[in-house]
Scaffold this motif. Structure first.
Motif, PDB file in Angstrom:
ATOM      1  N   ASN A  41       0.796  -1.209   0.000  1.00  0.00           N
ATOM      2  CA  ASN A  41       0.000   0.000   0.000  1.00  0.00           C
ATOM      3  C   ASN A  41       0.839   1.274   0.000  1.00  0.00           C
ATOM      4  OD1 ASN A  41      -2.623  -1.083  -0.107  1.00  0.00           O
ATOM      5  ND2 ASN A  41      -2.391  -1.734   2.000  1.00  0.00           N
ATOM      6  N   MET A  42       2.158   1.148   0.094  1.00  0.00           N
ATOM      7  CA  MET A  42       3.016   2.320   0.045  1.00  0.00           C
ATOM      8  C   MET A  42       3.545   2.567  -1.358  1.00  0.00           C
ATOM      9  SD  MET A  42       4.973   1.681   3.667  1.00  0.00           S
ATOM     10  CE  MET A  42       6.471   2.340   3.050  1.00  0.00           C
ATOM     11  N   ILE A  43       3.415   1.590  -2.253  1.00  0.00           N
ATOM     12  CA  ILE A  43       3.926   1.718  -3.612  1.00  0.00           C
ATOM     13  C   ILE A  43       3.022   2.652  -4.409  1.00  0.00           C
ATOM     14  CG2 ILE A  43       4.380   0.489  -5.769  1.00  0.00           C
ATOM     15  CD1 ILE A  43       4.880  -2.010  -4.099  1.00  0.00           C
ATOM     16  N   HIS A  44       3.624   3.565  -5.159  1.00  0.00           N
ATOM     17  CA  HIS A  44       2.880   4.422  -6.085  1.00  0.00           C
ATOM     18  C   HIS A  44       3.205   3.961  -7.496  1.00  0.00           C
ATOM     19  CE1 HIS A  44       1.691   7.256  -2.974  1.00  0.00           C
ATOM     20  NE2 HIS A  44       2.912   7.132  -2.498  1.00  0.00           N
ATOM     21  N   MET A  45       2.228   4.032  -8.379  1.00  0.00           N
ATOM     22  CA  MET A  45       2.446   3.612  -9.750  1.00  0.00           C
ATOM     23  C   MET A  45       2.757   4.841 -10.596  1.00  0.00           C
ATOM     24  SD  MET A  45      -0.533   0.762 -10.129  1.00  0.00           S
ATOM     25  CE  MET A  45       0.056   0.248 -11.717  1.00  0.00           C
ATOM     26  N   GLU A  46       3.870   4.814 -11.322  1.00  0.00           N
ATOM     27  CA  GLU A  46       4.244   5.925 -12.185  1.00  0.00           C
ATOM     28  C   GLU A  46       3.409   5.888 -13.464  1.00  0.00           C
ATOM     29  OE1 GLU A  46       6.332   8.353 -11.606  1.00  0.00           O
ATOM     30  OE2 GLU A  46       7.130   7.611  -9.721  1.00  0.00           O
ATOM     31  N   ARG A  47       2.890   7.027 -13.810  1.00  0.00           N
ATOM     32  CA  ARG A  47       2.127   7.202 -15.041  1.00  0.00           C
ATOM     33  C   ARG A  47       2.621   8.479 -15.710  1.00  0.00           C
ATOM     34  NH1 ARG A  47       0.692   2.461 -14.830  1.00  0.00           N
ATOM     35  NH2 ARG A  47      -1.277   1.791 -14.007  1.00  0.00           N
ATOM     36  N   PRO A  48       2.440   8.608 -17.021  1.00  0.00           N
ATOM     37  CA  PRO A  48       2.861   9.845 -17.695  1.00  0.00           C
ATOM     38  C   PRO A  48       2.238  11.109 -17.084  1.00  0.00           C
ATOM     39  CG  PRO A  48       2.278   8.175 -19.303  1.00  0.00           C
ATOM     40  CD  PRO A  48       1.931   7.625 -17.942  1.00  0.00           C
ATOM     41  N   GLN A  49       1.026  11.012 -16.545  1.00  0.00           N
ATOM     42  CA  GLN A  49       0.358  12.160 -15.963  1.00  0.00           C
ATOM     43  C   GLN A  49       0.873  12.469 -14.557  1.00  0.00           C
ATOM     44  OE1 GLN A  49      -1.144   9.335 -16.867  1.00  0.00           O
ATOM     45  NE2 GLN A  49      -2.657   9.752 -18.436  1.00  0.00           N
ATOM     46  N   GLY A  50       1.618  11.586 -13.937  1.00  0.00           N
ATOM     47  CA  GLY A  50       2.112  11.799 -12.585  1.00  0.00           C
ATOM     48  C   GLY A  50       1.877  10.587 -11.708  1.00  0.00           C
ATOM     49  N   MET A  51       1.794  10.815 -10.405  1.00  0.00           N
ATOM     50  CA  MET A  51       1.624   9.724  -9.456  1.00  0.00           C
ATOM     51  C   MET A  51       0.160   9.360  -9.302  1.00  0.00           C
ATOM     52  SD  MET A  51       4.677   9.042  -8.484  1.00  0.00           S
ATOM     53  CE  MET A  51       4.716   8.285  -6.883  1.00  0.00           C
ATOM     54  N   VAL A  52      -0.110   8.071  -9.202  1.00  0.00           N
ATOM     55  CA  VAL A  52      -1.467   7.584  -8.994  1.00  0.00           C
ATOM     56  C   VAL A  52      -1.502   6.853  -7.661  1.00  0.00           C
ATOM     57  CG1 VAL A  52      -3.276   6.062  -9.867  1.00  0.00           C
ATOM     58  CG2 VAL A  52      -1.856   7.334 -11.470  1.00  0.00           C
ATOM     59  N   GLU A  53      -2.363   7.274  -6.752  1.00  0.00           N
ATOM     60  CA  GLU A  53      -2.506   6.610  -5.459  1.00  0.00           C
ATOM     61  C   GLU A  53      -3.188   5.255  -5.643  1.00  0.00           C
ATOM     62  OE1 GLU A  53      -1.357   7.724  -2.573  1.00  0.00           O
ATOM     63  OE2 GLU A  53      -0.575   9.542  -3.486  1.00  0.00           O
ATOM     64  N   ARG A  54      -3.005   4.369  -4.681  1.00  0.00           N
ATOM     65  CA  ARG A  54      -3.578   3.022  -4.750  1.00  0.00           C
ATOM     66  C   ARG A  54      -5.096   3.023  -4.613  1.00  0.00           C
ATOM     67  NH1 ARG A  54      -0.910  -1.431  -6.608  1.00  0.00           N
ATOM     68  NH2 ARG A  54       1.285  -1.066  -6.390  1.00  0.00           N
ATOM     69  N   GLY A  55      -5.700   3.914  -3.834  1.00  0.00           N
ATOM     70  CA  GLY A  55      -7.148   4.083  -3.775  1.00  0.00           C
ATOM     71  C   GLY A  55      -7.948   2.854  -3.392  1.00  0.00           C
ATOM     72  N   GLN A  56      -7.580   2.168  -2.314  1.00  0.00           N
ATOM     73  CA  GLN A  56      -8.319   1.009  -1.852  1.00  0.00           C
ATOM     74  C   GLN A  56      -9.135   1.383  -0.620  1.00  0.00           C
ATOM     75  OE1 GLN A  56      -5.385  -2.046  -1.326  1.00  0.00           O
ATOM     76  NE2 GLN A  56      -4.947  -2.163  -3.496  1.00  0.00           N
ATOM     77  N   TYR A  57     -10.364   0.851  -0.527  1.00  0.00           N
ATOM     78  CA  TYR A  57     -11.299   1.223   0.531  1.00  0.00           C
ATOM     79  C   TYR A  57     -11.984  -0.012   1.102  1.00  0.00           C
ATOM     80  CZ  TYR A  57     -10.536   5.842  -1.313  1.00  0.00           C
ATOM     81  OH  TYR A  57      -9.937   7.002  -1.714  1.00  0.00           O
ATOM     82  N   VAL A  58     -12.367   0.079   2.379  1.00  0.00           N
ATOM     83  CA  VAL A  58     -13.118  -0.978   3.043  1.00  0.00           C
ATOM     84  C   VAL A  58     -14.568  -0.546   3.142  1.00  0.00           C
ATOM     85  CG1 VAL A  58     -13.459  -2.211   5.224  1.00  0.00           C
ATOM     86  CG2 VAL A  58     -11.152  -1.799   4.378  1.00  0.00           C
ATOM     87  N   TYR A  59     -15.470  -1.460   2.797  1.00  0.00           N
ATOM     88  CA  TYR A  59     -16.913  -1.237   2.898  1.00  0.00           C
ATOM     89  C   TYR A  59     -17.473  -2.222   3.923  1.00  0.00           C
ATOM     90  CZ  TYR A  59     -21.792  -2.163   1.825  1.00  0.00           C
ATOM     91  OH  TYR A  59     -23.146  -2.375   1.925  1.00  0.00           O
ATOM     92  N   ILE A  60     -18.332  -1.748   4.816  1.00  0.00           N
ATOM     93  CA  ILE A  60     -19.069  -2.619   5.732  1.00  0.00           C
ATOM     94  C   ILE A  60     -20.533  -2.217   5.624  1.00  0.00           C
ATOM     95  CG2 ILE A  60     -19.458  -3.292   8.140  1.00  0.00           C
ATOM     96  CD1 ILE A  60     -16.466  -2.754   8.615  1.00  0.00           C
ATOM     97  N   GLY A  61     -21.379  -3.195   5.312  1.00  0.00           N
ATOM     98  CA  GLY A  61     -22.790  -2.879   5.105  1.00  0.00           C
ATOM     99  C   GLY A  61     -23.722  -4.009   5.481  1.00  0.00           C
ATOM    100  N   ARG A  62     -25.002  -3.738   5.326  1.00  0.00           N
ATOM    101  CA  ARG A  62     -26.042  -4.698   5.691  1.00  0.00           C
ATOM    102  C   ARG A  62     -26.079  -5.879   4.730  1.00  0.00           C
ATOM    103  NH1 ARG A  62     -31.560  -3.008   6.505  1.00  0.00           N
ATOM    104  NH2 ARG A  62     -31.569  -2.999   4.245  1.00  0.00           N
ATOM    105  N   VAL A  63     -26.379  -7.036   5.271  1.00  0.00           N
ATOM    106  CA  VAL A  63     -26.514  -8.251   4.460  1.00  0.00           C
ATOM    107  C   VAL A  63     -27.648  -8.079   3.447  1.00  0.00           C
ATOM    108  CG1 VAL A  63     -27.090 -10.710   4.552  1.00  0.00           C
ATOM    109  CG2 VAL A  63     -25.572  -9.724   6.273  1.00  0.00           C
ATOM    110  N   GLU A  64     -28.745  -7.444   3.881  1.00  0.00           N
ATOM    111  CA  GLU A  64     -29.923  -7.280   3.026  1.00  0.00           C
ATOM    112  C   GLU A  64     -29.654  -6.422   1.794  1.00  0.00           C
ATOM    113  OE1 GLU A  64     -31.101  -8.282   7.095  1.00  0.00           O
ATOM    114  OE2 GLU A  64     -29.891  -6.641   6.324  1.00  0.00           O
ATOM    115  N   ASP A  65     -28.603  -5.606   1.814  1.00  0.00           N
ATOM    116  CA  ASP A  65     -28.323  -4.746   0.657  1.00  0.00           C
ATOM    117  C   ASP A  65     -27.752  -5.532  -0.515  1.00  0.00           C
ATOM    118  OD1 ASP A  65     -29.332  -2.475   1.849  1.00  0.00           O
ATOM    119  OD2 ASP A  65     -27.409  -1.942   2.749  1.00  0.00           O
ATOM    120  N   ASP A  66     -27.332  -6.767  -0.285  1.00  0.00           N
ATOM    121  CA  ASP A  66     -26.911  -7.689  -1.348  1.00  0.00           C
ATOM    122  C   ASP A  66     -25.888  -7.066  -2.305  1.00  0.00           C
ATOM    123  OD1 ASP A  66     -26.918 -10.180  -2.577  1.00  0.00           O
ATOM    124  OD2 ASP A  66     -28.521  -9.616  -3.967  1.00  0.00           O
ATOM    125  N   VAL A  67     -24.838  -6.468  -1.750  1.00  0.00           N
ATOM    126  CA  VAL A  67     -23.753  -5.916  -2.556  1.00  0.00           C
ATOM    127  C   VAL A  67     -22.953  -7.078  -3.133  1.00  0.00           C
ATOM    128  CG1 VAL A  67     -21.672  -4.483  -2.500  1.00  0.00           C
ATOM    129  CG2 VAL A  67     -23.679  -3.834  -1.137  1.00  0.00           C
TER     130      VAL A  67
END
Length: 112
Positions: A41-67
């Motif tokens: 999660n500390m690695i940044h990916m080099e792109r021609p436009q610049g640095m791109v963050e990893r952008g990972q997120y945790v979701y916690i939600g209701r079972v009934e929402d059927d994600v």
């Protein structure tokens, strides 16, 4: 137990729009960036436009929402793809859904 978790999610969670195969609807859940100190999660990916963050997120939600994996979550105007989703069990019953998401445009972080 599920009723208690649902109350917590509604009270402390954020409203978001879920878009899946069965349409779009509003759901509530917890949504936080991954704050891991691991090397991955500390690695940044080099792109021609610049640095791109990893952008990972945790979701916690209701079972009934059927994600489901592949669904899209719109949280405060930003879109995220559900990359992984699993139910959390307590006493043999699914109590909530736990998932990992990537900000749209940042899915390549999951391929490394």
């Amino acid at each position: 137990m599920r009723a208690m978790v649902d109350k917590i999610l509604r009270q402390y969670g954020v409203g978001m729009m879920l878009t899946g195969t069965d349409g779009t609807r509003k759901i509530w859940g917890l949504f936080q960036p991954v704050r891991s100190k691991s090397f991955q999660n500390m690695i940044h990916m080099e792109r021609p436009q610049g640095m791109v963050e990893r952008g990972q997120y945790v979701y916690i939600g209701r079972v009934e929402d059927d994600v489901r994996e592949g669904d899209c979550l719109d949280v405060e105007g930003k879109k995220y793809t559900v990359q992984r989703i699993e139910p959390y069990y307590y006493g043999g019953d699914a109590v909530y859904l736990w998932g990992l998401c990537a900000q749209k445009g940042g899915e390549e972080a999951w391929e490394s």
